[in-house]
Design a protein around this motif. Sequence first.
Motif, short mmCIF file in Angstrom:
data_model
loop_
_atom_site.label_atom_id
_atom_site.label_comp_id
_atom_site.label_asym_id
_atom_site.label_seq_id
_atom_site.Cartn_x
_atom_site.Cartn_y
_atom_site.Cartn_z
N LEU A 232 14.51 -5.44 -7.80
CA LEU A 232 14.22 -3.63 -7.98
C LEU A 232 14.05 -4.58 -9.74
O LEU A 232 15.09 -4.53 -10.69
N ALA A 233 13.40 -4.03 -10.32
CA ALA A 233 12.36 -4.30 -11.42
C ALA A 233 12.49 -3.33 -12.29
O ALA A 233 11.55 -2.35 -11.92
N GLU A 234 12.66 -3.31 -13.65
CA GLU A 234 12.67 -1.66 -14.58
C GLU A 234 11.79 -2.35 -15.56
O GLU A 234 11.23 -2.78 -16.38
N VAL A 235 10.95 -0.48 -15.21
CA VAL A 235 9.84 -1.09 -15.74
C VAL A 235 9.25 0.24 -16.88
O VAL A 235 9.31 1.18 -16.07
N TYR A 236 9.39 0.55 -17.97
CA TYR A 236 9.12 1.22 -19.24
C TYR A 236 8.31 1.86 -18.82
O TYR A 236 7.34 1.35 -18.38
N GLU A 237 8.05 3.74 -18.62
CA GLU A 237 7.58 4.12 -18.39
C GLU A 237 5.74 4.04 -19.12
O GLU A 237 4.56 4.30 -18.34
N LYS A 238 5.59 3.72 -20.68
CA LYS A 238 4.76 3.23 -21.28
C LYS A 238 4.13 1.87 -20.42
O LYS A 238 2.84 1.79 -20.59
N ASP A 239 4.45 1.45 -19.28
CA ASP A 239 3.54 0.00 -18.77
C ASP A 239 3.15 0.92 -17.04
O ASP A 239 2.52 -0.30 -16.56
N LEU A 240 3.79 1.66 -16.16
CA LEU A 240 3.64 2.26 -15.62
C LEU A 240 2.04 2.28 -15.28
O LEU A 240 2.60 2.20 -14.28
N ALA A 241 1.02 2.60 -15.73
CA ALA A 241 -0.33 2.87 -15.17
C ALA A 241 -0.55 1.41 -15.16
O ALA A 241 -1.09 1.28 -14.13
N GLU B 214 17.84 8.39 -18.19
CA GLU B 214 18.94 7.75 -19.16
C GLU B 214 17.98 6.20 -20.30
O GLU B 214 18.32 5.25 -21.01
N THR B 215 16.87 5.55 -19.07
CA THR B 215 16.48 4.13 -20.05
C THR B 215 15.27 4.38 -19.79
O THR B 215 13.83 3.16 -20.38
N ARG B 216 14.93 5.95 -18.97
CA ARG B 216 13.29 5.88 -19.67
C ARG B 216 12.01 5.12 -18.79
O ARG B 216 11.52 4.43 -19.46
N THR B 217 12.90 4.09 -17.68
CA THR B 217 11.83 3.55 -16.39
C THR B 217 12.62 3.60 -15.06
O THR B 217 12.68 4.70 -14.83
N ALA B 218 10.99 3.24 -14.57
CA ALA B 218 11.17 3.41 -12.68
C ALA B 218 11.01 1.94 -12.85
O ALA B 218 10.94 1.01 -13.29
N GLU B 219 12.28 1.92 -11.00
CA GLU B 219 12.31 0.52 -10.62
C GLU B 219 10.52 0.28 -9.34
O GLU B 219 9.87 1.21 -9.08
N ALA B 220 10.58 -1.32 -9.68
CA ALA B 220 9.48 -1.61 -8.46
C ALA B 220 10.34 -2.02 -8.05
O ALA B 220 10.66 -3.23 -8.40
N ARG B 221 10.15 -2.13 -6.47
CA ARG B 221 10.62 -2.92 -5.28
C ARG B 221 10.25 -4.16 -5.11
O ARG B 221 8.44 -4.27 -4.92
N ILE B 222 10.56 -5.45 -5.18
CA ILE B 222 9.97 -6.62 -4.44
C ILE B 222 10.32 -7.10 -3.30
O ILE B 222 12.05 -7.16 -3.49
N GLU B 223 9.95 -6.99 -2.56
CA GLU B 223 10.52 -8.11 -0.79
C GLU B 223 10.24 -9.61 -1.06
O GLU B 223 9.89 -10.12 -1.50
N SER C 281 -9.04 6.39 -28.96
CA SER C 281 -8.17 6.42 -27.88
C SER C 281 -7.89 5.40 -27.61
O SER C 281 -9.08 3.83 -27.91
N ILE C 282 -6.47 5.06 -26.66
CA ILE C 282 -6.12 3.57 -26.62
C ILE C 282 -5.69 4.19 -25.52
O ILE C 282 -6.04 5.01 -24.27
N GLY C 283 -5.71 2.79 -24.39
CA GLY C 283 -4.80 2.59 -23.32
C GLY C 283 -4.09 1.59 -22.71
O GLY C 283 -3.02 1.86 -23.68
N GLU C 284 -4.18 1.28 -21.97
CA GLU C 284 -2.46 0.52 -21.57
C GLU C 284 -2.22 -0.50 -22.39
O GLU C 284 -3.41 -1.33 -22.79
N ARG C 285 -1.11 -0.65 -22.38
CA ARG C 285 -0.82 -2.01 -23.28
C ARG C 285 -0.91 -3.51 -22.81
O ARG C 285 -1.15 -3.99 -21.35
N VAL C 286 -1.56 -4.64 -23.91
CA VAL C 286 -2.04 -5.65 -23.82
C VAL C 286 -1.08 -6.72 -24.62
O VAL C 286 0.06 -6.11 -25.33
N PRO C 287 -1.31 -7.88 -23.96
CA PRO C 287 -0.31 -8.90 -25.21
C PRO C 287 -0.29 -8.25 -26.79
O PRO C 287 -1.36 -8.40 -27.32
N ARG C 288 0.05 -8.10 -27.50
CA ARG C 288 0.30 -8.25 -28.89
C ARG C 288 -0.45 -7.18 -29.52
O ARG C 288 -0.84 -6.39 -30.35
N GLY C 289 -0.64 -6.10 -28.70
CA GLY C 289 -1.10 -4.37 -28.90
C GLY C 289 -2.00 -3.55 -27.56
O GLY C 289 -0.54 -3.95 -26.56
N TYR C 290 -3.17 -2.27 -28.09
CA TYR C 290 -3.46 -1.94 -26.68
C TYR C 290 -4.35 -2.06 -26.65
O TYR C 290 -5.38 -2.17 -27.45
#
Length: 465
Positions: free
Chosen positions: A310-319, A353-362, A419-428
């Motif tokens: 169960l990986a914790e993904v912050y809401e800003k990275d959910l997209a 509490e953490t503002r994260t969603a779980e991503a499941r990996i089997e 206008s910005i989109g998803e996060r990328v290394p070192r920025g948006y």
Amino acid sequence: MTKRKSLVVVIAVFLAVGGAGTLVWYRLTSSGTSVRKADEYFCPMHPKIVRDKPGECPVCGMKLEKRLPRGASPPAARASSPGARQILYYRHPMDPSVHSDKPAKDDMGMDYIPVYAEAAQGGSSVPGRAAVTIPPERAQLLGIRSEPVTVGVSGSTLRTVGHVTIDERRRKVVQTKYEGYVEKLYVDFTGKPVRRGQPLLSIYSPELVAAQKEFLVARGARERLGESSVPGVAKGGAELAEAARQRLRSLDLSPDEIATLEQTGAARRTITLRSPVSGMVIEKTAFEGMKVSPADRLYEIADLSRVWILAEVYEKDLAAVRVGLPARVVLPNQPGREWRGTVSFVSPTVKPETRTAEARIELSNADGLLKPDMFADVYLEGSSASVLTVPESAVVQTGERTLVFLDKGQGHYEPREISIGERVPRGYRVRSGLVAGERVVVSANFLIDSESSIRSAIARASGSN
């Protein structure tokens, strides 16, 4: 009539403002009217700082602005004189979108406000913000730095943390459907591995013994009534025996145990409970001699041959996270080894509490190295694409819009809405508002933003924009 010469008195007035002296000269006529002779220059950030010549503010280093005489309005004729400000157009005092190419008045008799070339060039398209000019030496002291907008990679690897947990579909609880007493434990501690069908404990149940005897009686009745010449009697005996058999099945006696009962013709005092799956005992509440009921959880057994991460993904990275995304898992205690899988499920809710969603990996866990509740480093690998990127430190979130400040050179900084989109290394990722190669401020931009807001407010108050 003798002409009286006007008496001209020149008085030097020393104004001590902010610890610095300022000389302002006045010419007094015989009528007592004072006329300002020298221009005044003031600091927009510190209005108390006043000088009689251009310069810089001794407090913040900003360039001093020239203050026009009260009520004075530079005539259009000055635009033609060398070095004078050029008037581009006149705007309505209440509606800036209404323009005129010559001086005019509105319906209420108010004069249109002139808009000068330097004001238009120093303005900005961002409401509430104005362009800022800071001397290069002052910018260096403030730590202002800029970087170019570049083409980066979107959808690259997203690193996060996760933990190992048991596959919920591979958990089994061992309970009885009757009351009884534990006679003997065969699996007597938590964590013991078991195989499917392995004995767990033997239990004595008066209810189960009675059910076995009823079955033997019903079987004997079936044999006796089966010889009757009356069809209804023979059929009733068979149905009675089948009902007794179904009751034993409902009490979880296996077909082999029922067959043994039929062969021996003797009810067993104890019945052995067996493991429904192969796995590990993760919970044990049974002890020898205790009374048990259908509400008691005697054992909980989990199959750990496959586990969940169960990986914790912050809401800003959910997209950037979706089902089917390749994932790589690394354990801190297993350097050099990694497990690969795919995202099979993304939680529809976010933990408050953490503002994260779980991503499941089997993952497969045949060797048992992935143990429940272990922490793991998770790398979610997205598909790569070339996109325009802006450094994270360059972005200013105002609440109403997203801004950056362009470095135009020579200490000139201009606000730009993007206008910005998803996060990328070192920025948006940049969706709109910038082009590759433009330089944006990445350090001390909040100071520039404050200065830009103040300059815009001063410009609106003075009616220069």
